[in-house]
Design an enzyme around this catalytic site. Structure first.
Site, PDB file in Angstrom:
ATOM      1  N   HIS A 246      22.214  38.065  34.933  1.00  0.00           N
ATOM      2  CA  HIS A 246      23.646  37.984  34.163  1.00  0.00           C
ATOM      3  C   HIS A 246      23.036  37.318  32.907  1.00  0.00           C
ATOM      4  O   HIS A 246      22.202  36.804  33.177  1.00  0.00           O
ATOM      5  CB  HIS A 246      24.612  37.807  34.175  1.00  0.00           C
ATOM      6  CG  HIS A 246      24.980  36.724  35.689  1.00  0.00           C
ATOM      7  ND1 HIS A 246      23.922  36.490  37.292  1.00  0.00           N
ATOM      8  CD2 HIS A 246      24.317  35.595  35.119  1.00  0.00           C
ATOM      9  CE1 HIS A 246      23.739  35.151  37.372  1.00  0.00           C
ATOM     10  NE2 HIS A 246      24.398  33.931  36.529  1.00  0.00           N
TER      11      HIS A 246
ATOM     12  N   HIS B 297      24.112  34.930  30.700  1.00  0.00           N
ATOM     13  CA  HIS B 297      25.065  33.951  29.644  1.00  0.00           C
ATOM     14  C   HIS B 297      24.684  33.779  28.160  1.00  0.00           C
ATOM     15  O   HIS B 297      23.519  33.275  27.746  1.00  0.00           O
ATOM     16  CB  HIS B 297      24.368  32.691  30.156  1.00  0.00           C
ATOM     17  CG  HIS B 297      25.034  32.225  31.688  1.00  0.00           C
ATOM     18  ND1 HIS B 297      25.415  31.398  32.218  1.00  0.00           N
ATOM     19  CD2 HIS B 297      23.711  32.796  32.310  1.00  0.00           C
ATOM     20  CE1 HIS B 297      25.833  31.316  33.355  1.00  0.00           C
ATOM     21  NE2 HIS B 297      24.078  32.029  33.480  1.00  0.00           N
TER      22      HIS B 297
ATOM     23  N   GLY C 188      19.093  27.217  38.231  1.00  0.00           N
ATOM     24  CA  GLY C 188      20.507  27.062  38.750  1.00  0.00           C
ATOM     25  C   GLY C 188      21.343  28.408  38.572  1.00  0.00           C
ATOM     26  O   GLY C 188      22.338  28.514  38.704  1.00  0.00           O
ATOM     27  N   GLN C 189      20.571  29.572  39.129  1.00  0.00           N
ATOM     28  CA  GLN C 189      20.833  30.711  39.662  1.00  0.00           C
ATOM     29  C   GLN C 189      22.093  30.865  40.381  1.00  0.00           C
ATOM     30  O   GLN C 189      21.387  30.389  41.657  1.00  0.00           O
ATOM     31  CB  GLN C 189      20.403  32.004  39.559  1.00  0.00           C
ATOM     32  CG  GLN C 189      20.859  33.390  39.680  1.00  0.00           C
ATOM     33  CD  GLN C 189      19.580  34.643  39.961  1.00  0.00           C
ATOM     34  OE1 GLN C 189      18.064  34.653  40.001  1.00  0.00           O
ATOM     35  NE2 GLN C 189      20.514  35.916  39.928  1.00  0.00           N
ATOM     36  N   SER C 190      23.605  31.175  40.960  1.00  0.00           N
ATOM     37  CA  SER C 190      23.799  31.423  41.590  1.00  0.00           C
ATOM     38  C   SER C 190      24.463  32.464  42.422  1.00  0.00           C
ATOM     39  O   SER C 190      25.116  32.766  43.617  1.00  0.00           O
ATOM     40  CB  SER C 190      25.103  30.085  41.824  1.00  0.00           C
ATOM     41  OG  SER C 190      26.374  30.509  40.299  1.00  0.00           O
TER      42      SER C 190
ATOM     43  N   ASN D 150      19.224  32.533  33.980  1.00  0.00           N
ATOM     44  CA  ASN D 150      19.103  31.327  34.596  1.00  0.00           C
ATOM     45  C   ASN D 150      18.812  32.917  36.097  1.00  0.00           C
ATOM     46  O   ASN D 150      18.826  33.628  36.715  1.00  0.00           O
ATOM     47  CB  ASN D 150      20.215  30.801  35.693  1.00  0.00           C
ATOM     48  CG  ASN D 150      20.414  30.028  34.284  1.00  0.00           C
ATOM     49  OD1 ASN D 150      19.787  29.295  34.060  1.00  0.00           O
ATOM     50  ND2 ASN D 150      21.680  30.156  34.588  1.00  0.00           N
TER      51      ASN D 150
ATOM     52  N   ASP E 151      33.103  34.723  31.135  1.00  0.00           N
ATOM     53  CA  ASP E 151      32.958  33.233  32.580  1.00  0.00           C
ATOM     54  C   ASP E 151      33.785  32.477  32.570  1.00  0.00           C
ATOM     55  O   ASP E 151      34.650  32.402  31.866  1.00  0.00           O
ATOM     56  CB  ASP E 151      31.277  32.261  31.367  1.00  0.00           C
ATOM     57  CG  ASP E 151      30.726  31.500  33.038  1.00  0.00           C
ATOM     58  OD1 ASP E 151      30.093  31.789  33.466  1.00  0.00           O
ATOM     59  OD2 ASP E 151      31.853  30.790  33.725  1.00  0.00           O
TER      60      ASP E 151
HETATM   61  P1  5GP Z   1      24.404  31.498  37.033  1.00  0.00           P
HETATM   62  O1  5GP Z   1      24.674  29.569  37.704  1.00  0.00           O
HETATM   63  O2  5GP Z   1      24.773  32.123  38.469  1.00  0.00           O
HETATM   64  O3  5GP Z   1      23.133  31.528  35.730  1.00  0.00           O
HETATM   65  O4  5GP Z   1      25.747  32.209  36.664  1.00  0.00           O
HETATM   66  C1  5GP Z   1      27.068  32.296  37.427  1.00  0.00           C
HETATM   67  C2  5GP Z   1      27.981  32.143  36.732  1.00  0.00           C
HETATM   68  O5  5GP Z   1      29.192  33.603  36.953  1.00  0.00           O
HETATM   69  C3  5GP Z   1      28.523  30.743  36.474  1.00  0.00           C
HETATM   70  O6  5GP Z   1      28.726  30.319  34.869  1.00  0.00           O
HETATM   71  C4  5GP Z   1      30.654  30.783  37.315  1.00  0.00           C
HETATM   72  O7  5GP Z   1      30.678  29.740  36.053  1.00  0.00           O
HETATM   73  C5  5GP Z   1      30.339  32.526  36.995  1.00  0.00           C
HETATM   74  N1  5GP Z   1      31.335  32.554  38.225  1.00  0.00           N
HETATM   75  C6  5GP Z   1      31.487  32.405  39.302  1.00  0.00           C
HETATM   76  N2  5GP Z   1      32.401  33.298  39.801  1.00  0.00           N
HETATM   77  C7  5GP Z   1      33.055  33.954  38.969  1.00  0.00           C
HETATM   78  C8  5GP Z   1      33.895  34.383  38.419  1.00  0.00           C
HETATM   79  O8  5GP Z   1      34.808  35.295  40.126  1.00  0.00           O
HETATM   80  N3  5GP Z   1      34.736  34.997  37.570  1.00  0.00           N
HETATM   81  C9  5GP Z   1      34.227  34.903  36.483  1.00  0.00           C
HETATM   82  N4  5GP Z   1      34.171  35.482  36.089  1.00  0.00           N
HETATM   83  N5  5GP Z   1      32.576  34.485  36.582  1.00  0.00           N
HETATM   84  C10 5GP Z   1      32.437  33.800  37.800  1.00  0.00           C
END
Ligand code: 5GP
Ligand code: ZN
Length: 111
Positions: free
Chosen positions: A97, A99, A90-92, A84, A29
């Protein structure tokens, strides 16, 4: 489709790759929340784990296999695996994916 994690899976965008199998890719991450914070993604696009689970249960299983392999390789005493699902959780990034978090004591419940 303009998807960040599809681009990481196809090597169009660089990431620190940790492990791979036929169905999944694991990479660090970019904003780690623990000493081990690895994201494990299916190589094919699904918006979230519900869609992945319905469409490709073998790929979902592959994510957990890779998580267990990485945790064992690193000798983690305990670890947490999290999906998420949806912005409110919190999914962005809307490519499913998993974690993998470990290497420190983790609080429960998460915020
Ligand atoms: P979410 O918030 O969707 O559950 O998790 C997305 C994750 O992707 C976050 O923990 C964020 O730090 C990670 N992330 C976002 N953009 C990038 C990227 O360009 N490269 C990597 N390696 N991780 C990313
Ligand atoms: Zn994608």
């Amino acid at each position: 489709m303009d998807c960040l994690f599809c681009k990481i899976a196809s090597d169009e965008i660089p990431a620190t790759i940790v492990a791979k199998n036929d169905l999944a890719v694991a990479f660090d991450d970019i904003n780690p929340q623990a000493p081990t914070h690895v994201l494990i993604i299916p190589t094919t696009h699904h918006d979230n784990v519900a869609e992945l689970s319905a469409a490709d249960p073998l790929a979902l299983q592959a994510l957990f296999s890779l998580a267990a392999e990485i945790a064992a390789e690193r000798g983690l005493n305990g670890y947490r695996t999290v999906f998420n699902t949806g912005a409110e959780a919190g999914q962005s990034v809307f490519h499913a994916h998993l974690h993998l978090l470990g290497g420190r004591a983790l609080q429960w419940p998460p915020g």
